[in-house]
Design an enzyme around this catalytic site. Structure first.
Site, PDB file in Angstrom:
ATOM      1  N   GLU A   1      -6.289  -4.871   2.923  1.00 47.79           N
ATOM      2  CA  GLU A   1      -6.381  -6.002   1.993  1.00 47.79           C
ATOM      3  C   GLU A   1      -7.555  -5.847   1.037  1.00 47.79           C
ATOM      4  O   GLU A   1      -8.159  -6.823   0.600  1.00 47.79           O
ATOM      5  CB  GLU A   1      -6.481  -7.332   2.750  1.00 47.79           C
TER       6      GLU A   1
ATOM      7  N   GLY B   1       2.323  -2.671   8.170  1.00 51.11           N
ATOM      8  CA  GLY B   1       2.448  -3.265   9.500  1.00 51.11           C
ATOM      9  C   GLY B   1       3.824  -3.850   9.738  1.00 51.11           C
ATOM     10  O   GLY B   1       4.385  -4.535   8.881  1.00 51.11           O
TER      11      GLY B   1
ATOM     12  N   THR C   1       0.822  -1.208   0.000  1.00 54.29           N
ATOM     13  CA  THR C   1       0.000   0.000   0.000  1.00 54.29           C
ATOM     14  C   THR C   1       0.859   1.262   0.000  1.00 54.29           C
ATOM     15  O   THR C   1       1.882   1.345   0.682  1.00 54.29           O
ATOM     16  CB  THR C   1      -0.914   0.011   1.228  1.00 54.29           C
TER      17      THR C   1
END
Length: 567
Positions: free
Chosen positions: A426, A180, A141
């Protein structure tokens, strides 16, 4: 006014069960998970100085991250000592109800290497990752692009003179964002970037890029990396950003299981490889989301059902205890469907993961990509439904717990905040609904136009079984059963139920495809997704249970389908 203790109330409620809870546990969760859960509970209970979570609601974000890093360190030590596996480590995050900085190392970085690295690259990267010599993350992303993977702006350009790739963030919006594990923990990133060789763009491929030194953990030259800071929830995971200023990495770092680049810049992509295989990590993660959502919703409904069983309000007889809140139809109306959906979600996740494994093995062993398109479409639809159902289901559980649901000690507020990102990451859920609808409509349109349906996947089989007669505007093969359809035959015959559901999908898809392609109405993608979503997920009315409920379901959902069929 009489009173009944919590212990007595719960015991009485449990005695009403018509099944063995232990057998149901095995049936719903599977023996493997039950054994893993028991193993992890034993580990956690024996080391309370590390795994105790009694203070978690009193910690700020820095304290929470530090606490979870200590747990991650201990888990890594146990893995190195061969006392735990990586699957065990993922299970600990569920038992602890907290995700730490290594979650994406195990959940995305290593799976990407397992599926897209060559054997030589696995020795170089995956073995170190499994031994926690390096900590990785999955950097896809960007600030400017999320769901549109093909639009990613980060580039990996081959420099033939030095036999390296130059990874660059050419714009502000190409900065990797919300990654993350990147904010604090990661030393390496699996970066999804536009692969450019000899001025030709080959599309998005993963490349391993060192982020921080494995000696002093400082950012490496050309790497600007940092942490996003406090979020609405999920604060135990260190989401971060990274920007690359023409960072050079060896050609070897490009994951080359499905693409080969030699030192002359020659590119080889096997003709039988589906280019979407580079997105397979997303499908894998979505398969995990489906299972995790079922487990997380089960926690929430357990809390809510137990609470509403012991919480008492009102009553007609002043000499008796007040009525359990759960006995009121307005509470049952909200909770019982969530209990049912939890069981369904858990059971469905096993079948979905088994299908994913079949797809993965077909690709790895035979380069057979025939199931990949449907797996992607199904993963989109299930991820959307499961995350929506869980997040808003947990919110409902908060509501039925009244004022006590407002307390952090209910566990529901933290769960809601931590799980809320699942409807966004996602793949944004509205975009995913469109992708599922597009796939269904494409298969339906091929069937309508007598085009060959390439795959034998379950979705394609629906439209092969129920062909559409375009001139007559109806399904030609509309025979569902050889005898009368009643509520009893529906609930007792799995094949009949599947036929009815398959017919409903086919009928709705054909109807919509006809409106779009034959009647030439102006329908845009958002309307298509909205129509399909509402048509396929309209909630049932569960005000009354038992035989009367079956009659309601039959009249409302089965008869409207079967009236088109020849019995």
């Amino acid at each position: 006014m009489g009173s009944v203790s919590t212990q007595v109330t719960l015991a009485k409620e449990r005695d009403n069960a018509t099944f063995d809870p232990n057998l149901m546990d095995l049936f719903i969760n599977g023996e493997a998970w039950v054994n893993t859960r028991n193993k992890i509970l034993d580990v956690v209970r024996k080391q309370p100085e590390i795994f105790d979570m009694s203070d978690i609601y009193f910690l700020n974000r820095e304290g929470e991250v530090e606490k979870l890093l200590k747990q991650e360190k201990r888990v890594a030590e146990l893995i190195q000592q061969k006392k735990l596996t990586d699957d065990d480590a993922m299970a600990i995050t569920y038992i602890q109800d907290a995700s730490g900085p290594y979650r994406l190392h195990r959940g995305m970085f290593m799976p990407t290497l397992e599926r897209q690295a060559t054997d030589e690259q696995k020795k170089a990267f995956l073995e170190k990752a499994r031994n926690y010599e390096i900590i990785g993350c999955y950097a896809q992303t960007e600030m400017g692009h999320g769901s549109n993977v093909r639009g990613l702006e980060t580039t990996a350009t081959y420099i033939q003179e030095t036999d390296e790739f130059e990874v660059d963030s050419p714009t502000l919006t190409s900065t990797k964002w919300w990654i993350g594990g990147l904010g604090v923990a990661a030393t390496h990133a699996c970066v999804m970037a536009q692969l450019i060789i000899k001025n030709k763009n080959y599309g998005v491929y993963p490349i391993v890029v060192p982020i921080r030194s494995t000696v002093d953990h400082k950012p490496l030259p050309g790497v600007s990396v940092g942490d996003h800071g406090p979020k609405m929830g999920f604060n135990g995971v260190d989401n971060g950003f990274v920007n690359f200023d023409k960072v050079r990495v060896p050609r070897f770092n490009l994951l080359q299981r499905y693409i080969t680049v030699d030192n002359q810049g020659n590119v080889t992509i096997p003709s039988d490889v589906d280019p979407r295989v580079t997105y397979s990590t997303m499908v894998y993660v979505r398969s995990n989301i489906v299972n995790i959502m079922g487990k997380e919703l089960s926690k929430a409904v357990t809390i809510a059902v137990r609470y509403t069983s012991v919480r008492r309000q009102f009553g007609d007889d002043p000499n008796k205890s007040e009525n359990p809140v759960l006995d009121y139809p307005i509470v049952q109306y909200r909770l019982i469907p969530l209990v049912a959906k939890t069981y369904m979600m858990l059971g469905m996740s096993h079948e979905f993961y088994a299908n994913y494994e079949r797809c993965r093995m077909a690709i790895e062993k035979n380069n057979d990509f025939s199931l990949l398109k449907e797996m992607h479409a199904v993963s989109c639809g299930l991820k959307k439904w499961c995350s929506d159902t869980t997040v808003y289901g947990i919110d409902t559980c908060r509501h039925v717990c009244g004022g006590h649901g407002f307390s952090l000690f209910s566990g529901l507020n933290t769960a809601f905040a931590n799980l809320y990102p699942n409807i966004i990451w996602e793949g944004d859920n509205f975009v995913l609904a469109q992708q599922t609808a597009r796939y269904i409509l494409k298969v339906a349109e091929n069937s309508m136009n007598s085009s060959p349906i390439e795959s034998d996947d379950p979705t394609s089989q629906i439209f092969k079984k129920f062909k559409y007669d375009l001139p007559k505007r109806k399904i030609s093969n509309n025979k569902l059963w050889n005898s009368e359809i009643t509520p009893q035959t529906v609930v007792s015959n799995e094949q009949l139920l599947l036929n009815i559901l398959a017919y409903k999908v086919a009928h709705q898809a054909y109807t919509l495809a006809t409106k779009i392609n034959v009647d030439k109405q102006s329908w845009n993608d958002s309307l298509v997704a909205d129509y399909m979503t509402r048509a396929l997920s309209e909630p049932l009315n569960r005000e009354k249970m038992g035989d009367e409920l079956r009659e309601q379901i039959f009249k409302r959902y089965i008869e409207p389908v079967t009236k088109y069929a020849k019995l």
